[in-house]
Design a protein around this motif. Structure first.
Motif, PDB file in Angstrom:
ATOM      1  N   GLU A   1     110.247  66.299  -2.024  1.00 20.24           N
ATOM      2  CA  GLU A   1     111.252  65.254  -2.214  1.00 20.24           C
ATOM      3  C   GLU A   1     110.778  64.240  -3.251  1.00 20.24           C
ATOM      4  O   GLU A   1     109.634  63.783  -3.211  1.00 20.24           O
ATOM      5  CB  GLU A   1     111.518  64.551  -0.883  1.00 20.24           C
ATOM      6  CG  GLU A   1     112.538  63.429  -0.956  1.00 20.24           C
ATOM      7  CD  GLU A   1     112.754  62.742   0.386  1.00 20.24           C
ATOM      8  OE1 GLU A   1     113.455  61.714   0.414  1.00 20.24           O
ATOM      9  OE2 GLU A   1     112.212  63.237   1.394  1.00 20.24           O
ATOM     10  N   ASP A   2     111.650  63.870  -4.155  1.00 13.92           N
ATOM     11  CA  ASP A   2     111.334  62.840  -5.145  1.00 13.92           C
ATOM     12  C   ASP A   2     111.324  61.478  -4.447  1.00 13.92           C
ATOM     13  O   ASP A   2     112.345  61.005  -3.959  1.00 13.92           O
ATOM     14  CB  ASP A   2     112.389  62.851  -6.261  1.00 13.92           C
ATOM     15  CG  ASP A   2     112.026  61.916  -7.428  1.00 13.92           C
ATOM     16  OD1 ASP A   2     111.242  60.973  -7.213  1.00 13.92           O
ATOM     17  OD2 ASP A   2     112.543  62.132  -8.534  1.00 13.92           O
ATOM     18  N   ILE A   3     110.136  60.855  -4.397  1.00 16.41           N
ATOM     19  CA  ILE A   3     110.011  59.549  -3.723  1.00 16.41           C
ATOM     20  C   ILE A   3     109.713  58.437  -4.731  1.00 16.41           C
ATOM     21  O   ILE A   3     109.286  57.341  -4.334  1.00 16.41           O
ATOM     22  CB  ILE A   3     108.919  59.580  -2.639  1.00 16.41           C
ATOM     23  CG1 ILE A   3     107.543  59.889  -3.256  1.00 16.41           C
ATOM     24  CG2 ILE A   3     109.280  60.568  -1.534  1.00 16.41           C
ATOM     25  CD1 ILE A   3     106.383  59.589  -2.334  1.00 16.41           C
ATOM     26  N   THR A   4     109.947  58.689  -6.003  1.00 23.65           N
ATOM     27  CA  THR A   4     109.612  57.714  -7.045  1.00 23.65           C
ATOM     28  C   THR A   4     110.246  56.361  -6.778  1.00 23.65           C
ATOM     29  O   THR A   4     109.633  55.311  -7.036  1.00 23.65           O
ATOM     30  CB  THR A   4     110.051  58.231  -8.424  1.00 23.65           C
ATOM     31  OG1 THR A   4     109.571  59.567  -8.609  1.00 23.65           O
ATOM     32  CG2 THR A   4     109.505  57.344  -9.531  1.00 23.65           C
ATOM     33  N   SER A   5     111.453  56.352  -6.248  1.00 24.69           N
ATOM     34  CA  SER A   5     112.160  55.094  -6.001  1.00 24.69           C
ATOM     35  C   SER A   5     112.231  54.728  -4.522  1.00 24.69           C
ATOM     36  O   SER A   5     112.951  53.800  -4.139  1.00 24.69           O
ATOM     37  CB  SER A   5     113.587  55.183  -6.570  1.00 24.69           C
ATOM     38  OG  SER A   5     113.557  55.436  -7.958  1.00 24.69           O
ATOM     39  N   THR A   6     111.483  55.429  -3.690  1.00 22.83           N
ATOM     40  CA  THR A   6     111.499  55.190  -2.249  1.00 22.83           C
ATOM     41  C   THR A   6     110.542  54.061  -1.887  1.00 22.83           C
ATOM     42  O   THR A   6     109.472  53.932  -2.485  1.00 22.83           O
ATOM     43  CB  THR A   6     111.102  56.477  -1.494  1.00 22.83           C
ATOM     44  OG1 THR A   6     111.970  57.538  -1.891  1.00 22.83           O
ATOM     45  CG2 THR A   6     111.216  56.284   0.011  1.00 22.83           C
TER      46      THR A   6
END
Length: 250
Positions: free
Chosen positions: A66-71
């Motif tokens: 999962e892309d968590i770059t902005s999480t």
């Protein structure tokens, strides 16, 4: 490679200075991966970016597919990426057992049930004592955390971190400030913890790194200098010059 953590082009600039510059990092599932480098190499900044205590200037962070770059940091922790810090973080005037029981409480919405009555938390005692047994603190369960010597406080911190049941455990200088006996004990705890989870650690003690790590990444001036098994990377002339050579004379 089955990477639980996959970082591409990670960059962090502070007023024009790139503390981390285009870092690529892949951490394979169920391994121990060490991030090493001299002081100022960008290791702590990388950890802060990965765990979302800092937002990257550019690049992407993918965790467990999962892309968590902005999480946000709290949500990342709930997803199973849990970090310990270089400075021991425990509740000093609670007992060792109470510290672990609090960590065992699962989040309810956005908060923990911190102030539940004593008898409501006692159901967690067996599980808490099991974790304390794992880190060699079973006999200290009723002591206040503030009374523990430094190495034992770090063991308590590891127990509370493991209580959160992480998929990916990030350790920041887990043996910092320890004597030889505590270092050996902590290294054994990390090895056992990695049997059922992935570990990414920043560590200065090269004996610990060589003994524990399946793979290492060397940072220098915010960039990846080398990556691979310790036996291979330790012979890299650039690594010896930038990190290991200076460390050997410290």
């Amino acid at each position: 490679m089955d990477a639980i953590l996959d970082i591409k082009g990670l960059t962090k600039s502070f007023k024009g200075f790139k503390a981390v510059n285009g870092v690529d990092l892949a951490v394979e599932r169920n391994t121990i991966h060490a991030l090493i480098g001299p002081n100022g190499a960008g290791k702590t900044t990388c950890f802060n970016l990965i765990t979302k205590f800092l937002d990257p200037t550019s690049g992407t962070i993918t965790y467990d597919g999962e892309d968590i770059t902005s999480t946000g940091a709290a949500e990342v922790a709930r997803k199973g990426m849990v970090r310990s810090f270089q400075i021991s973080a425990t509740f000093a005037h609670m007992t060792v057992l109470e510290n672990v029981r609090i960590a065992l409480q699962r989040p309810r919405g956005d908060s923990f049930s911190f102030w539940r009555p004593e008898n409501a938390l006692s159901v967690l005692d067996d599980q808490a004592m099991g974790l304390l047994r794992d880190v060699g603190l079973e006999g200290d369960a009723r002591r206040l955390a503030v009374e523990l010597p430094y190495g034992r406080k770090r063991a308590l911190e590891l127990a509370t971190t493991l209580a959160l049941d992480p998929k990916l455990l990030l350790l920041d200088e887990p043996t910092s400030g320890m004597g030889r006996e505590d270092i050996a004990r902590t290294a054994d705890l990390i090895r056992r913890a990695a049997q059922s989870r992935t570990v990414l650690m920043v560590e200065h003690n090269l004996s610990v790194v060589s003994d524990l790590s399946d793979r290492i990444t060397v940072l220098a001036r915010g960039e990846v200098l080398a990556e691979g098994p310790y036996a291979e990377v330790s012979k890299n002339p650039a690594v010896v010059e930038a990190y290991m050579g200076s460390d050997a004379h410290a």
